[in-house]
Design an enzyme around this catalytic site. Structure first.
Site, PDB file in Angstrom:
ATOM      1  N   HIS B  82     -33.894  42.933  20.657  1.00 17.01           N
ATOM      2  CA  HIS B  82     -35.082  42.955  19.791  1.00 17.01           C
ATOM      3  C   HIS B  82     -34.676  42.667  18.343  1.00 17.01           C
ATOM      4  O   HIS B  82     -35.260  41.827  17.667  1.00 17.01           O
ATOM      5  CB  HIS B  82     -35.774  44.312  19.904  1.00 17.01           C
ATOM      6  CG  HIS B  82     -36.738  44.617  18.804  1.00 17.01           C
ATOM      7  ND1 HIS B  82     -37.973  44.017  18.718  1.00 17.01           N
ATOM      8  CD2 HIS B  82     -36.658  45.434  17.723  1.00 17.01           C
ATOM      9  CE1 HIS B  82     -38.612  44.461  17.647  1.00 17.01           C
ATOM     10  NE2 HIS B  82     -37.829  45.325  17.016  1.00 17.01           N
ATOM     11  N   ASP B 111     -40.034  14.565   0.377  1.00 19.53           N
ATOM     12  CA  ASP B 111     -39.536  15.201   1.597  1.00 19.53           C
ATOM     13  C   ASP B 111     -38.363  16.091   1.200  1.00 19.53           C
ATOM     14  O   ASP B 111     -38.020  16.186   0.023  1.00 19.53           O
ATOM     15  CB  ASP B 111     -39.081  14.142   2.622  1.00 19.53           C
ATOM     16  CG  ASP B 111     -39.123  14.693   4.046  1.00 19.53           C
ATOM     17  OD1 ASP B 111     -38.608  15.801   4.262  1.00 19.53           O
ATOM     18  OD2 ASP B 111     -39.700  14.028   4.928  1.00 19.53           O
ATOM     19  N   TRP B 147     -27.431  45.540  17.236  1.00 25.15           N
ATOM     20  CA  TRP B 147     -27.355  44.205  16.630  1.00 25.15           C
ATOM     21  C   TRP B 147     -26.221  44.117  15.626  1.00 25.15           C
ATOM     22  O   TRP B 147     -25.769  43.029  15.281  1.00 25.15           O
ATOM     23  CB  TRP B 147     -28.683  43.844  15.936  1.00 25.15           C
ATOM     24  CG  TRP B 147     -28.833  44.383  14.556  1.00 25.15           C
ATOM     25  CD1 TRP B 147     -29.164  45.652  14.212  1.00 25.15           C
ATOM     26  CD2 TRP B 147     -28.661  43.666  13.321  1.00 25.15           C
ATOM     27  NE1 TRP B 147     -29.201  45.778  12.848  1.00 25.15           N
ATOM     28  CE2 TRP B 147     -28.901  44.573  12.282  1.00 25.15           C
ATOM     29  CE3 TRP B 147     -28.331  42.350  12.994  1.00 25.15           C
ATOM     30  CZ2 TRP B 147     -28.817  44.209  10.930  1.00 25.15           C
ATOM     31  CZ3 TRP B 147     -28.241  42.013  11.652  1.00 25.15           C
ATOM     32  CH2 TRP B 147     -28.486  42.933  10.643  1.00 25.15           C
ATOM     33  N   SER B 174     -27.087  26.587  11.680  1.00 23.46           N
ATOM     34  CA  SER B 174     -28.464  26.190  11.381  1.00 23.46           C
ATOM     35  C   SER B 174     -28.893  26.701  10.008  1.00 23.46           C
ATOM     36  O   SER B 174     -29.435  25.954   9.190  1.00 23.46           O
ATOM     37  CB  SER B 174     -29.397  26.735  12.467  1.00 23.46           C
ATOM     38  OG  SER B 174     -30.720  26.688  12.039  1.00 23.46           O
ATOM     39  N   SER B 175     -28.637  27.977   9.725  1.00 24.08           N
ATOM     40  CA  SER B 175     -29.069  28.547   8.442  1.00 24.08           C
ATOM     41  C   SER B 175     -28.344  27.907   7.275  1.00 24.08           C
ATOM     42  O   SER B 175     -28.938  27.660   6.228  1.00 24.08           O
ATOM     43  CB  SER B 175     -28.794  30.045   8.376  1.00 24.08           C
ATOM     44  OG  SER B 175     -29.290  30.684   9.478  1.00 24.08           O
ATOM     45  N   HIS B 258     -25.749  43.184   3.947  1.00 23.78           N
ATOM     46  CA  HIS B 258     -26.650  43.570   2.874  1.00 23.78           C
ATOM     47  C   HIS B 258     -27.317  42.380   2.192  1.00 23.78           C
ATOM     48  O   HIS B 258     -28.528  42.374   2.048  1.00 23.78           O
ATOM     49  CB  HIS B 258     -26.040  44.551   1.882  1.00 23.78           C
ATOM     50  CG  HIS B 258     -27.155  45.250   1.177  1.00 23.78           C
ATOM     51  ND1 HIS B 258     -27.915  46.211   1.794  1.00 23.78           N
ATOM     52  CD2 HIS B 258     -27.731  45.020  -0.007  1.00 23.78           C
ATOM     53  CE1 HIS B 258     -28.905  46.558   0.993  1.00 23.78           C
ATOM     54  NE2 HIS B 258     -28.819  45.860  -0.110  1.00 23.78           N
ATOM     55  N   GLU B 260     -27.990  39.801   3.656  1.00 30.00           N
ATOM     56  CA  GLU B 260     -28.919  39.354   4.694  1.00 30.00           C
ATOM     57  C   GLU B 260     -30.300  40.020   4.537  1.00 30.00           C
ATOM     58  O   GLU B 260     -31.320  39.372   4.731  1.00 30.00           O
ATOM     59  CB  GLU B 260     -28.336  39.666   6.074  1.00 30.00           C
ATOM     60  CG  GLU B 260     -29.290  39.510   7.246  1.00 30.00           C
ATOM     61  CD  GLU B 260     -29.699  38.078   7.536  1.00 30.00           C
ATOM     62  OE1 GLU B 260     -29.027  37.167   7.041  1.00 30.00           O
ATOM     63  OE2 GLU B 260     -30.699  37.893   8.254  1.00 30.00           O
ATOM     64  N   TYR B 262     -31.727  40.830   1.880  1.00 30.95           N
ATOM     65  CA  TYR B 262     -32.450  40.162   0.790  1.00 30.95           C
ATOM     66  C   TYR B 262     -32.812  38.738   1.158  1.00 30.95           C
ATOM     67  O   TYR B 262     -33.804  38.210   0.665  1.00 30.95           O
ATOM     68  CB  TYR B 262     -31.645  40.246  -0.508  1.00 30.95           C
ATOM     69  CG  TYR B 262     -31.581  41.677  -0.954  1.00 30.95           C
ATOM     70  CD1 TYR B 262     -32.730  42.304  -1.422  1.00 30.95           C
ATOM     71  CD2 TYR B 262     -30.437  42.425  -0.822  1.00 30.95           C
ATOM     72  CE1 TYR B 262     -32.721  43.637  -1.753  1.00 30.95           C
ATOM     73  CE2 TYR B 262     -30.423  43.757  -1.150  1.00 30.95           C
ATOM     74  CZ  TYR B 262     -31.560  44.362  -1.611  1.00 30.95           C
ATOM     75  OH  TYR B 262     -31.554  45.687  -1.917  1.00 30.95           O
ATOM     76  N   SER B 273     -45.935  36.415  -4.642  1.00 28.03           N
ATOM     77  CA  SER B 273     -46.052  36.005  -6.046  1.00 28.03           C
ATOM     78  C   SER B 273     -46.918  34.754  -6.197  1.00 28.03           C
ATOM     79  O   SER B 273     -47.388  34.452  -7.287  1.00 28.03           O
ATOM     80  CB  SER B 273     -44.674  35.724  -6.649  1.00 28.03           C
ATOM     81  OG  SER B 273     -43.880  36.878  -6.587  1.00 28.03           O
ATOM     82  N   HIS B 307     -22.978  51.156   1.360  1.00 29.43           N
ATOM     83  CA  HIS B 307     -23.978  52.222   1.515  1.00 29.43           C
ATOM     84  C   HIS B 307     -24.535  52.266   2.943  1.00 29.43           C
ATOM     85  O   HIS B 307     -25.238  53.185   3.294  1.00 29.43           O
ATOM     86  CB  HIS B 307     -25.107  52.092   0.475  1.00 29.43           C
ATOM     87  CG  HIS B 307     -25.966  50.874   0.644  1.00 29.43           C
ATOM     88  ND1 HIS B 307     -26.546  50.241  -0.425  1.00 29.43           N
ATOM     89  CD2 HIS B 307     -26.358  50.182   1.722  1.00 29.43           C
ATOM     90  CE1 HIS B 307     -27.256  49.210   0.023  1.00 29.43           C
ATOM     91  NE2 HIS B 307     -27.151  49.161   1.308  1.00 29.43           N
ATOM     92  N   HIS B 308     -24.193  51.261   3.755  1.00 29.73           N
ATOM     93  CA  HIS B 308     -24.590  51.297   5.166  1.00 29.73           C
ATOM     94  C   HIS B 308     -23.627  52.146   5.977  1.00 29.73           C
ATOM     95  O   HIS B 308     -23.845  52.354   7.163  1.00 29.73           O
ATOM     96  CB  HIS B 308     -24.603  49.886   5.755  1.00 29.73           C
ATOM     97  CG  HIS B 308     -25.676  49.017   5.178  1.00 29.73           C
ATOM     98  ND1 HIS B 308     -26.929  48.945   5.720  1.00 29.73           N
ATOM     99  CD2 HIS B 308     -25.690  48.215   4.095  1.00 29.73           C
ATOM    100  CE1 HIS B 308     -27.670  48.104   4.995  1.00 29.73           C
ATOM    101  NE2 HIS B 308     -26.937  47.655   4.000  1.00 29.73           N
ATOM    102  N   THR B 333     -36.218  45.517  -8.654  1.00 29.39           N
ATOM    103  CA  THR B 333     -37.325  45.564  -7.691  1.00 29.39           C
ATOM    104  C   THR B 333     -38.549  46.198  -8.339  1.00 29.39           C
ATOM    105  O   THR B 333     -39.683  45.744  -8.146  1.00 29.39           O
ATOM    106  CB  THR B 333     -36.918  46.343  -6.431  1.00 29.39           C
ATOM    107  OG1 THR B 333     -35.620  45.922  -6.039  1.00 29.39           O
ATOM    108  CG2 THR B 333     -37.883  46.086  -5.299  1.00 29.39           C
ATOM    109  N   LYS B 336     -40.427  43.786 -10.362  1.00 32.20           N
ATOM    110  CA  LYS B 336     -41.300  42.931  -9.555  1.00 32.20           C
ATOM    111  C   LYS B 336     -42.604  43.645  -9.208  1.00 32.20           C
ATOM    112  O   LYS B 336     -43.691  43.088  -9.376  1.00 32.20           O
ATOM    113  CB  LYS B 336     -40.589  42.510  -8.271  1.00 32.20           C
ATOM    114  CG  LYS B 336     -39.497  41.525  -8.537  1.00 32.20           C
ATOM    115  CD  LYS B 336     -38.918  41.026  -7.249  1.00 32.20           C
ATOM    116  CE  LYS B 336     -38.331  39.656  -7.444  1.00 32.20           C
ATOM    117  NZ  LYS B 336     -39.291  38.626  -7.768  1.00 32.20           N
ATOM    118  N   ARG B 455     -31.458  57.284  16.652  1.00 33.78           N
ATOM    119  CA  ARG B 455     -31.958  55.974  17.080  1.00 33.78           C
ATOM    120  C   ARG B 455     -31.159  55.479  18.280  1.00 33.78           C
ATOM    121  O   ARG B 455     -30.118  56.029  18.607  1.00 33.78           O
ATOM    122  CB  ARG B 455     -31.878  54.980  15.918  1.00 33.78           C
ATOM    123  CG  ARG B 455     -30.472  54.728  15.440  1.00 33.78           C
ATOM    124  CD  ARG B 455     -30.415  53.956  14.134  1.00 33.78           C
ATOM    125  NE  ARG B 455     -30.634  52.525  14.329  1.00 33.78           N
ATOM    126  CZ  ARG B 455     -30.098  51.575  13.549  1.00 33.78           C
ATOM    127  NH1 ARG B 455     -29.331  51.910  12.522  1.00 33.78           N
ATOM    128  NH2 ARG B 455     -30.337  50.311  13.764  1.00 33.78           N
TER     129      ARG B 455
END
Lengths: 190, 540
Positions: B82, B111, B147, B174-175, B258, B260, B262, B273, B307-308, B333, B336, B455
């Site tokens: 998932h 293009d 994951w 790809s990315s 991390h 990722e 963002y 925005s 921090h993870h 943040t 924003k 979890r």
């Protein structure tokens, strides 16, 4: 066309950066080891230096606790002979662990040491240790495994307990083909 | 290439605007940014449904304590797959799809800069996910170690590791190609009089996101390659017996991981925005500060990864550093959030569906941000770690954050894509249905986590039963709401009220200067554009 050239330039730079970042990912491996060595993070033990040994008595003692575990892949029993020891920093001490192969096969193991707390680990060094080499135990064999260690005379006074822990891993890691075979064999039995 | 070019940059004859004929030529071999954008969006939607179906299985099993429907190992496969599918298959490709469709039109480019590579970066993805999904049908099943792919657990699950690693490699390729394309397009393909500080914020956030992608996707590729060699070639990067260290993987993974998060949220910031000024009928408040805030968030994302992993046992100094650095992200943040609110202040607001989703984004993303600041505190994080509090946090920022922004963007731009207005009444029903159910789904999970429910476990203590039941009911309702969304999109594409070129009364930007649906080719002459049509175009 100029725009096309500029696009290609961005493409080249982008791909170069991507390749370099793969390299950076791999460079993190030695970098991590170096940082752990310098800081003692991760419980990697220190290297013996001349000033660690001191003839004159240091006025405080440190309790060293011993701990031993085996990884689930290794069919051994493993425990320290004595669970703790009060030591004077700057002097050599000797202790033993007892390992026994409780399986029907000969197995080679490799012990990985770790010292907690992290701040203490750089002040702890081993001059002789069974963890320096691989250990082969025949089926049913029991063996005493010696450790000679020294707690540096420089150890800060606020550290009064530290723990030396070993985890024994199975060094006879099966190759992929063998795992496959073992898996198939299991399957056939069912 | 000989196209009739008009002075407003639009090929003006709709009856034959040079679309290639035939499925293979039109879609498989396409180099058109709009077609590739459509492909990305359809693919992302399909993956969203697949990943959502897995979420339904998870919520079904968790509806009651005890094991009812699936085996624990299959449950773990579901949580792992998932996440992988939603992160790499749904959210990221959806934003790339929006980028493909909108960035060239927003900056007056004909293009993307590298159209054939653009085709390639899309068509790799179906193969990547076929590879990943095929593990579900293998002996031993799909990856079940989470994951995050932490060793040694992920290496103990059979040969799905190899498929997982190669699928991640393909997604990464790809990315990276997509990101390079976005950078080249934005840097080289802008209309001659469009400067960097004239660009819409969606373009800006994507530019910064693209730099993040190039910097961190290769690091992930390296990390999973090490997993592969540890598993099959007897290396010991993460194998303690051979002198390696499993914690090293966590450091490398989160150095990617991390930034990722963002990568998944900065384009969402860009979308809202665009939308909020349109429906507040006021220019975006603090445009330049928005750009700087985005850049600041991107920079900080590289220096907070640990921090993870507060619970791995770090020295106090490192914990303090990562704690304060993480809390610092709340500053840009906050800038924003403040700017979005200030944009609405005294605006002539209307509440069409894209605006409703954007408003929900601002409020609900902020809730997710607040729980993020709570977890930044190293001492309390030890309690939150690996509980449902984390699950609630990242679903607030990813579902009511990233996914809500994508949905808002689809409602906002679909008249431009399809030429038809969506049904406003159905859109509003979809909004309220989604927003209420998503909160029933995820809000109770905060309490479950604080009470200690871990979890990735298929069973739980009976004290958690009621909140889990609510959460599951919310989950089923939210899932159904997205099926309803498919119906709305389908209906809009097939027909409906004709959309004008302008579409929204208060909308500014070059994409609104072309007719709806947008012709196959736009802005073909590389000529200057009318800066008055751009939201940030005027240079006073």
């Amino acid at each position: 066309m100029q725009r096309e050239q500029e696009n290609r330039k961005v493409l080249k730079i982008g791909l170069t950066v991507a390749v370099l970042m793969v390299g950076f990912g791999f460079a993190l491996v030695p970098l991590y080891d170096i940082i752990c060595d310098i800081t003692g993070l991760n419980g990697k033990t220190g290297v013996l230096a001349a000033q660690d040994v001191r003839e004159t008595a240091v006025d405080h003692t440190v309790v060293v606790q011993f701990d031993g575990t085996v990884n689930s892949d290794l069919p051994w029993s493993f425990r320290p002979k004595q669970f703790s020891m009060e030591v004077v920093p700057g002097k050599l001490y000797h202790t033993e662990y007892i390992a026994k192969n409780i399986s029907t096969d000969d197995v080679t193991g490799q012990a990985v040491p770790s010292v907690a707390p992290n701040e203490a680990s750089i002040y702890f060094s081993k001059t002789e240790c069974f963890c320096f080499t691989e250990q082969l135990l025949a089926s049913g064999e029991e063996k005493n495994m010696p450790v000679t260690f020294i707690v540096s005379a420089d150890i800060p006074k606020d550290i009064d307990v530290l723990t030396l822990s070993y985890t024994f891993f199975n060094k006879n890691r099966m190759t992929t083909a063998e795992k496959q075979q073992a898996g198939n064999a299991n399957h056939e039995k069912i | 290439m000989s196209h009739d070019i008009t002075h407003d940059g639009v090929a003006d004859h709709h009856d034959h605007d040079h679309k290639p004929k035939g499925f293979v030529k039109r879609w498989l071999m396409t180099t058109n940014h709009k077609d590739i954008g459509t492909l990305y969006l359809i693919f992302a939607f399909a993956m969203f449904i697949l990943g959502g179906a897995m979420a339904m299985i998870i919520r079904l099993e968790l509806f009651q304590p005890g094991l009812q429907f699936v085996e624990p190992d299959f449950f773990n496969q579901m949580t792992t797959m998932h996440a992988l599918i939603m992160v790499f298959g749904a959210v990221m490709p959806a934003f790339v799809g929006l980028a493909n469709w909108m960035i060239p039109m927003m900056i007056g480019a004909p293009d993307m800069a590298l159209p054939r590579m653009n085709n390639w970066s899309f068509w790799i993805l179906p193969f990547a996910f076929a590879l990943l999904s095929s593990t579900l049908f293998m002996e031993g099943g799909a990856p079940a170690g989470g994951w995050t792919m932490y060793p040694p657990l992920v290496l103990q699950g059979g040969h799905n590791v190899a498929y997982l690693v190669f699928a991640v490699h393909l997604m990464g390729i790809s990315s990276i190609m997509g990101a390079i394309n976005v950078i080249a397009t934005i840097m080289n393909m802008r209309a001659p009089n469009v400067g960097y500080l004239n660009m819409p914020l969606f373009v800006w956030t994507w530019l910064i996101t693209a730099f993040l992608l190039i910097a961190v996707m290769p690091v992930l590729a390296g990390a999973v390659t090490m997993l592969l060699t540890d598993r099959y070639f007897d290396t010991s990067f993460f194998n303690a017996a051979g002198g390696g260290d499993p914690v090293l993987f966590q450091h490398i993974f989160w150095f990617f991981g991390h930034p990722e998060v963002y990568i998944m949220i900065l384009p969402a910031f860009g979308v809202v925005s665009e939308i909020i000024p349109t429906f507040a009928r006021k220019p975006l408040f603090g445009y330049v500060s928005m750009v700087y805030a985005t850049a600041a968030i991107a920079f900080l994302s590289f220096i907070v990864w640990a921090h993870h992993m507060f619970s791995v046992g770090m020295p106090l100094g490192a914990e303090l550093y990562f704690m304060y650095a993480t809390m610092m992200i709340a500053v840009p943040t906050g800038v924003k959030i403040f700017n979005w609110v200030a944009t609405m202040w005294k605006g002539s607001m209307t509440f069409e569906t894209p605006m409703l989703f954007s408003l929900a984004f601002v409020i609900l993303f902020t809730i997710g941000g607040f729980s993020g600041v709570m977890m930044a505190l190293a001492p309390v994080d030890l309690q939150y770690h690996d509980t449902y509090f984390i699950v609630a946090h990242f679903h607030y920022v990813l579902v009511t954050g990233a996914v809500f922004a994508i949905i808002a963007g689809v409602y906002y731009w679909i008249p431009k894509w399809s030429g038809h207005m969506y049904n406003e009444r159905l859109g509003k029903i979809h909004f309220w249905w989604s927003t209420i159910s998503v909160n029933v789904l995820f809000f109770p999970q905060h309490f479950l986590g604080l009470a200690g429910m871990p979890r990735r476990i298929p069973d739980y203590s009976t004290q958690f039963a009621e909140f889990n039941m609510w959460s599951s009911i919310g989950g089923f309702a939210f899932g159904l709401a997205q099926v309803f969304f498919i119906y709305i999109v389908w209906k809009t594409v097939r027909g409906g009220e004709k959309a004008t070129g302008q579409v929204w009364e208060g909308a500014k930007g070059l994409e609104w200067t072309v007719p709806s649906p947008a012709p196959h080719h736009t802005f073909e002459d590389f000529g200057p554009v009318d800066l008055d049509k751009m939201a940030h175009g005027k240079t006073h």
